[in-house]
Design an enzyme around this catalytic site. Sequence first.
Site, short mmCIF file in Angstrom:
data_model
loop_
_atom_site.label_atom_id
_atom_site.label_comp_id
_atom_site.label_asym_id
_atom_site.label_seq_id
_atom_site.Cartn_x
_atom_site.Cartn_y
_atom_site.Cartn_z
N LYS A 1 5.73 -2.71 7.85
CA LYS A 1 6.76 -1.92 7.16
C LYS A 1 7.99 -2.82 7.00
O LYS A 1 8.65 -3.15 7.99
CB LYS A 1 7.10 -0.66 7.93
CG LYS A 1 8.13 0.22 7.21
CD LYS A 1 8.14 1.65 7.71
CE LYS A 1 8.71 1.76 9.09
NZ LYS A 1 8.86 3.18 9.51
N ASP B 1 11.43 14.21 13.07
CA ASP B 1 10.92 14.19 11.69
C ASP B 1 9.40 14.33 11.68
O ASP B 1 8.69 13.54 11.06
CB ASP B 1 11.34 12.89 10.99
CG ASP B 1 11.15 12.96 9.47
OD1 ASP B 1 10.91 14.07 8.95
OD2 ASP B 1 11.26 11.92 8.81
N ILE C 1 0.82 -1.22 0.00
CA ILE C 1 0.00 0.00 0.00
C ILE C 1 0.85 1.27 0.00
O ILE C 1 0.35 2.38 0.08
CB ILE C 1 -0.95 0.02 1.22
CG1 ILE C 1 -0.17 -0.10 2.53
CG2 ILE C 1 -2.00 -1.07 1.10
CD1 ILE C 1 -1.04 0.00 3.77
N GLY C 2 2.16 1.11 -0.08
CA GLY C 2 3.05 2.27 -0.14
C GLY C 2 4.49 1.83 -0.16
O GLY C 2 4.84 0.75 0.32
N THR C 3 5.33 2.64 -0.75
CA THR C 3 6.75 2.31 -0.82
C THR C 3 7.59 3.56 -0.69
O THR C 3 7.14 4.66 -1.03
CB THR C 3 7.08 1.57 -2.14
OG1 THR C 3 8.43 1.11 -2.10
CG2 THR C 3 6.89 2.51 -3.33
#
Length: 702
Positions: A439, A539, A417-419
């Site tokens: 992750k 961050d 779902i994401g990279t």
Amino acid sequence: MSWNYLTGEIDPELFRNWSNLTHLDLHSNQFTGTIPREVGMLTNLQHLNLSINELSGSIPDQLPNYLSLQYLDLSTNKLGGSIPESIGSLSKLVYLDLSYNQFDGTLPLSLANLTQISQLRMYENNLTGEIDPKLFGNRRKLTHLDLHSNRFTGNTPCEVGMLTNLDYLDLSGNELSGSIPNQLANCSALQYLDLSMNKLSGSIPVQIANCSALQFLSFGNNYLTGGIPLQIDALANLQYLDFANNFIEGKIPVQLGNLTHLTNLNLSHNKLSGTIPTFHLQISISQYIDLSYNDLDGPVPSDLGLPEFTLLDHNKGLCGEHWGIPPCNTTKKESKKESKKESKFVISIAVSLIGTTFLVFAIVGAFLLFKGKARKSQIETRIARNGDPFSIWNYDGKIAFEDIIQATENFHIKYCIGTGAYGSVYKAELPGGHVVALKKLHSFRSESPAYPKSFRNEAEILINIRHRNIVKLHGFCFDKRCMFLVYEYMERGSLACILRNDVGAVELDWVKRVDAIKGIARALEYMHHHCNPPIIHRDVSTNNVLLNSKLQAFVSDFGTARLLNPDSSNRTLLVGTYGYIAPELAYTMEVTEKCDVYSFGVVALEIIMGKHPRELLSSLSSSSTKDILLKDVLDARFLPFLDELIVRDVDFVTSLALACLHSNPRNRPTMQKVSQELSGHRYSLPKPFNAISLCHLTGLEI
């Protein structure tokens, strides 16, 4: 002349002909140098405010000349040295604030002469020694005493009970020892009491129940023993209760369940046992209940609170419908029979972590349930292929490596779902219906020590903290051939993606946006002020704020987070996301809480504006902000405001965000201050909404 951009030193010549001056306010500028001795010529001065500047040096010896002075605020500067004894000559002083400076030494005994004082603030300094009991004599008018975050030692003086009109007392973040004085019971007007993060011992005095006006009570992070007083229900107005990180034992008294106004309850990391009593709470989204890391057992009351904001993990025998515990209708015999029926390979791992000890990796056992040699051979082959996983305790104690592999078909791209540059995120539905996010580190990145170190750092941080606005870590695997982290799944993805999408941005209306900002502030406040040592995220950005199905905000991605060590320089390499990094990091390379505060200010503005405030950030340092109207920077994808309360909230959130972006980190508020203001501040609009400029908002009293 407050809230301007005035710079340079304060010229002594200014004061020579101002003998009639009674009120001088230069706060929130950028003045440097020392406080001129010539200020002592202002013998009629009643009000002096030089706070939030960059003044250095010591308090001038000419203070006794200010015989008429009633209000003195020198806070948030770089003043140092000891506080002079001559300050006791200001016999008419009602308000004294020397906080956020670098004062050292002990409190001058002459403070006992300030019999008219109402508010005394000296927090965030380097003051040492014991708090002399004489300071509390003749203090009938004192209502506010704040000495938190210094280095005071010794006992909390019993004489504090003489402050019968005191409504605010904060001695947290010091090195006070001994027991909590019973005499606090005499402070019947007390509404806010914080003695957390000290070295207090003994039991919680039952006399605390006499402080019936209390709304905020924190004894967390001490060495307290004994039980919770049964008389606790006498504190009928209590909204915030924190006894976490002590050695409190016994049962949670049923009387605690009668505190219907509680919105924050933290009893975690103690030795409490028995069952959880029924709580008669007014269930709301603002509630936070943490009973984790105790020895509680039995069924969890169904009305305990919203499951997503109730932490119950690391207890020995709880059951119910809340996340993190098994249902009550599953017996051990049924569970064993079901386990045999499924004949599944499960690796069950329990890791006990005490204090800040980092990650004891050990496989407690591998229970192989098999039917014949063929099945056993398959299992052994699978272990050889996938390596030995390491996992922390999670919601059912059984995150199985095999379940992860099967749920993602060995991390097939269709579950991705994401990279990013060093890893990909997968969605996995585990047996039992639990959906998690994984992750996974790119295999080619594992060869470089920096990336596995970041993964381990994130796990180390997250397994030791629990907060309703910080994403939960359920488990991890650190085998060198397959390294991944297991999180709670956030249905709506990152805040950055929502703001970029027109449909999602409109769904994230003003109320939800303000709530998201409050949630982020609460998370950072917890990390900075309620963790020991403090945790700096480094961050904070909209990419690292995730939203659940209800569009509630959770801070994530702690790979670069750092523990703030008071015994080191905390110098560091420059990390973070461009556009969110505090400007001083570029030349100081020293990480502080104020770096996160700046990043929070950028994120808050981005939420309000609907886009990154790049151009606005560059204009804040100039006088051009006086020409920028608030209505012109708000997200244009919304219709005009209709609700005045929403208008006020957005105005105030914007003013707080601007305060967090001050170029001087010492002039930025703390996240504790920001969170407190967001929780309870209400103010009148400085002008009609369409006429409010950013300059007006930077002038609000924060």
